[in-house]
Structures are given as C-alpha cells and as structure tokens.
Scaffold this motif. Structure first.
Motif, PDB file in Angstrom:
ATOM      1  N   LEU A   1      23.027  20.600  -6.353  1.00 35.09           N
ATOM      2  CA  LEU A   1      23.775  21.016  -5.169  1.00 35.09           C
ATOM      3  C   LEU A   1      23.441  22.479  -4.889  1.00 35.09           C
ATOM      4  N   SER A   2      23.362  22.828  -3.655  1.00 31.03           N
ATOM      5  CA  SER A   2      23.102  24.218  -3.301  1.00 31.03           C
ATOM      6  C   SER A   2      24.343  25.060  -3.594  1.00 31.03           C
ATOM      7  N   ALA A   3      24.211  26.019  -4.484  1.00 29.86           N
ATOM      8  CA  ALA A   3      25.347  26.892  -4.827  1.00 29.86           C
ATOM      9  C   ALA A   3      25.860  27.603  -3.582  1.00 29.86           C
ATOM     10  N   LYS A   4      24.947  28.005  -2.723  1.00 28.60           N
ATOM     11  CA  LYS A   4      25.334  28.703  -1.492  1.00 28.60           C
ATOM     12  C   LYS A   4      26.155  27.782  -0.585  1.00 28.60           C
ATOM     13  N   GLU A   5      25.700  26.539  -0.421  1.00 30.70           N
ATOM     14  CA  GLU A   5      26.422  25.612   0.446  1.00 30.70           C
ATOM     15  C   GLU A   5      27.769  25.219  -0.153  1.00 30.70           C
ATOM     16  N   VAL A   6      27.838  25.076  -1.464  1.00 30.60           N
ATOM     17  CA  VAL A   6      29.115  24.782  -2.116  1.00 30.60           C
ATOM     18  C   VAL A   6      30.077  25.948  -1.885  1.00 30.60           C
ATOM     19  N   HIS A   7      29.570  27.158  -2.016  1.00 28.52           N
ATOM     20  CA  HIS A   7      30.399  28.351  -1.794  1.00 28.52           C
ATOM     21  C   HIS A   7      30.883  28.410  -0.338  1.00 28.52           C
ATOM     22  N   ILE A   8      30.007  28.127   0.611  1.00 27.31           N
ATOM     23  CA  ILE A   8      30.385  28.141   2.029  1.00 27.31           C
ATOM     24  C   ILE A   8      31.471  27.094   2.299  1.00 27.31           C
ATOM     25  N   PHE A   9      31.272  25.891   1.753  1.00 28.40           N
ATOM     26  CA  PHE A   9      32.268  24.836   1.955  1.00 28.40           C
ATOM     27  C   PHE A   9      33.598  25.216   1.299  1.00 28.40           C
ATOM     28  N   ALA A  10      33.530  25.786   0.099  1.00 30.89           N
ATOM     29  CA  ALA A  10      34.751  26.210  -0.596  1.00 30.89           C
ATOM     30  C   ALA A  10      35.507  27.250   0.233  1.00 30.89           C
ATOM     31  N   ASN A  11      34.778  28.194   0.826  1.00 30.59           N
ATOM     32  CA  ASN A  11      35.429  29.196   1.669  1.00 30.59           C
ATOM     33  C   ASN A  11      36.037  28.570   2.916  1.00 30.59           C
ATOM     34  N   SER A  12      35.361  27.566   3.476  1.00 30.72           N
ATOM     35  CA  SER A  12      35.924  26.918   4.663  1.00 30.72           C
ATOM     36  C   SER A  12      37.240  26.213   4.321  1.00 30.72           C
ATOM     37  N   LEU A  13      37.325  25.656   3.111  1.00 23.71           N
ATOM     38  CA  LEU A  13      38.581  25.046   2.675  1.00 23.71           C
ATOM     39  C   LEU A  13      39.687  26.096   2.556  1.00 23.71           C
ATOM     40  N   LYS A  14      39.347  27.276   2.024  1.00 28.44           N
ATOM     41  CA  LYS A  14      40.346  28.347   1.901  1.00 28.44           C
ATOM     42  C   LYS A  14      40.799  28.829   3.271  1.00 28.44           C
ATOM     43  N   TRP A  15      39.870  28.958   4.208  1.00 32.06           N
ATOM     44  CA  TRP A  15      40.245  29.390   5.568  1.00 32.06           C
ATOM     45  C   TRP A  15      41.185  28.372   6.202  1.00 32.06           C
ATOM     46  N   LYS A  16      40.919  27.093   5.986  1.00 36.10           N
ATOM     47  CA  LYS A  16      41.791  26.055   6.523  1.00 36.10           C
ATOM     48  C   LYS A  16      43.183  26.173   5.910  1.00 36.10           C
ATOM     49  N   ARG A  17      43.226  26.332   4.590  1.00 35.06           N
ATOM     50  CA  ARG A  17      44.508  26.510   3.918  1.00 35.06           C
ATOM     51  C   ARG A  17      45.247  27.722   4.462  1.00 35.06           C
ATOM     52  N   LEU A  18      44.518  28.828   4.637  1.00 35.66           N
ATOM     53  CA  LEU A  18      45.129  30.047   5.165  1.00 35.66           C
ATOM     54  C   LEU A  18      45.763  29.777   6.528  1.00 35.66           C
ATOM     55  N   GLY A  19      45.051  29.064   7.387  1.00 35.91           N
ATOM     56  CA  GLY A  19      45.593  28.741   8.709  1.00 35.91           C
ATOM     57  C   GLY A  19      46.872  27.922   8.627  1.00 35.91           C
ATOM     58  N   GLU A  20      46.883  26.941   7.738  1.00 39.85           N
ATOM     59  CA  GLU A  20      48.073  26.103   7.568  1.00 39.85           C
ATOM     60  C   GLU A  20      49.255  26.923   7.044  1.00 39.85           C
ATOM     61  N   VAL A  21      48.998  27.766   6.059  1.00 40.49           N
ATOM     62  CA  VAL A  21      50.063  28.587   5.480  1.00 40.49           C
ATOM     63  C   VAL A  21      50.560  29.602   6.506  1.00 40.49           C
ATOM     64  N   ARG A  22      49.653  30.169   7.286  1.00 36.54           N
ATOM     65  CA  ARG A  22      50.041  31.125   8.330  1.00 36.54           C
ATOM     66  C   ARG A  22      50.988  30.467   9.341  1.00 36.54           C
ATOM     67  N   GLU A  23      50.741  29.198   9.667  1.00 36.04           N
ATOM     68  CA  GLU A  23      51.630  28.480  10.590  1.00 36.04           C
ATOM     69  C   GLU A  23      53.002  28.234   9.990  1.00 36.04           C
ATOM     70  N   LEU A  24      53.064  28.032   8.675  1.00 32.20           N
ATOM     71  CA  LEU A  24      54.333  27.754   8.021  1.00 32.20           C
ATOM     72  C   LEU A  24      55.116  29.022   7.670  1.00 32.20           C
ATOM     73  N   LEU A  25      54.435  30.154   7.594  1.00 33.25           N
ATOM     74  CA  LEU A  25      55.090  31.450   7.317  1.00 33.25           C
ATOM     75  C   LEU A  25      54.722  32.442   8.434  1.00 33.25           C
ATOM     76  N   PRO A  26      55.038  32.129   9.691  1.00 38.46           N
ATOM     77  CA  PRO A  26      54.538  32.940  10.805  1.00 38.46           C
ATOM     78  C   PRO A  26      55.062  34.373  10.842  1.00 38.46           C
ATOM     79  N   ARG A  27      56.338  34.562  10.556  1.00 36.48           N
ATOM     80  CA  ARG A  27      56.895  35.925  10.615  1.00 36.48           C
ATOM     81  C   ARG A  27      56.363  36.774   9.467  1.00 36.48           C
ATOM     82  N   THR A  28      56.186  36.160   8.316  1.00 31.02           N
ATOM     83  CA  THR A  28      55.615  36.878   7.178  1.00 31.02           C
ATOM     84  C   THR A  28      54.179  37.280   7.500  1.00 31.02           C
ATOM     85  N   ALA A  29      53.424  36.367   8.076  1.00 31.05           N
ATOM     86  CA  ALA A  29      52.030  36.663   8.442  1.00 31.05           C
ATOM     87  C   ALA A  29      51.970  37.816   9.438  1.00 31.05           C
TER      88      ALA A  29
END
Length: 187
Positions: A47-75
């Motif tokens: 597996l391409s380490a670079k592509e795995v890293h990119i995909f892993a970061n995209s998962l974190k960005w998605k999580r961040l977006g979801e958490v930001r929606e659930l904690l909007p005033r804190t964000a």
C-alpha cells in the motif's frame, strides 16, 4: 490472513498514526507482532504510505466536521484552537459504535476539559464545553433529568457577554418518547 484480520489491520493503519508509522518503517516486524507471515506483511506494505496517510487525514477532517457540528459554540469560541486540540485528541481516540459521531464529540469534550489545564482561553470555555456535552448526553432517550451548575451563564446567546455568574441548567423529559426540555437560569 482472513478478511476480518485484514480489515482490522487496515482500520489500524487508517486511524492510528503511531501504528501506521511503525508499520511502514518495518512491516515485517510489526506484521510479526500481529501474527502475520512475512509475505502477508509485505503484501500490506505494498500500500502506498502516502495514500494511506492522505486517506487517514481525510477521515480525521470528516470527524472534525462532525464534531464541530455537535459542539458549535465551543468551536466558535475556541476558533483555530478547536482544530489544533482535535488533532491532538484524534491521535489517541478512535470512535466506535453506532452513535460514533455523538460519542466522538462527548469524548472530545472530555479531552478539552483535561487540556484546559494548559490555560485554554477564554476562561469560561470549560463551562461551555460541559454545557454542550450535557446537551448531547441529554438527547439519549433514557435520559430523563440532568441538572448542572456552571460558573458562567452558558445558556446566553452571545459568548461576548460572558461574565462570571452562577447558572443552573436543567434538561428533562417526562417519558422516553417525550420531547427534551431545557431551562437555564442565572442566579
């Protein structure tokens, strides 16, 4: 290596930065720790380490977006610090279960409370985080009554007006199917 084991290892590669770095640095050794043969470890290492890293970061960005929606005033209150704190948090916590976004937001709120020892500003942020976390906990259908005390009037619309003032917030419902109700009073 069976499908379940492959999926488990891929999940670790996509969600655990330390594991990912260790694996790509020495796939045979880490594979052996997992009970993989050299051939199986080498196949995964293709597996391409670079592509795995990119995909892993995209998962974190998605999580961040979801958490930001659930904690909007804190964000909003934390601004860029919200993202920085979330990256630190995401290094050590991966949500599980069917309500994983809600659980992720609650766990992140707990992480912020611990990180507050680093003097996160504004000073009322811990109250605001607890307030939003309690909202998430109160939405659980089995939750009937929650009462919280705060040092600041967290229920007000504008964070700019936060001055120290004892405040009580109450979340309640009369039955499992009843609408969640909420009262905030500053004393």
């Amino acid at each position: 290596m069976g499908l379940a084991q492959t999926q488990e290892i891929l999940a670790q590669l996509y969600t655990n930065t330390d594991f990912r770095e260790r694996f790509f640095a020495n796939p045979e050794a880490v594979g052996a720790e997992l009970g993989l043969s050299c051939d199986e470890a080498q196949k995964l290492a293709q597996l391409s380490a670079k592509e795995v890293h990119i995909f892993a970061n995209s998962l974190k960005w998605k999580r961040l977006g979801e958490v930001r929606e659930l904690l909007p005033r804190t964000a909003r209150a934390l601004g860029k610090n919200f993202t920085a704190l979330f990256w630190r948090y995401a290094q050590t916590h991966v949500p599980k279960g069917i309500k994983k976004h809600r659980e992720d937001a609650i766990a992140f709120a707990n992480f912020i409370a611990i990180a507050e020892e680093e003097n996160i500003n504004p000073p009322w942020i811990s109250d605001l985080v607890r307030y939003e976390k309690t909202w998430l906990l109160a939405y659980e259908p089995t939750s009937r009554l929650i009462v919280c005390w705060f040092r600041y009037p967290v229920g007000i619309a504008s964070a700019d007006a936060m001055k120290r003032q004892a405040t009580i917030a109450i979340w309640f419902r009369f039955s499992k199917r009843a609408q969640l109700r909420h009262i905030v009073r500053s004393l």
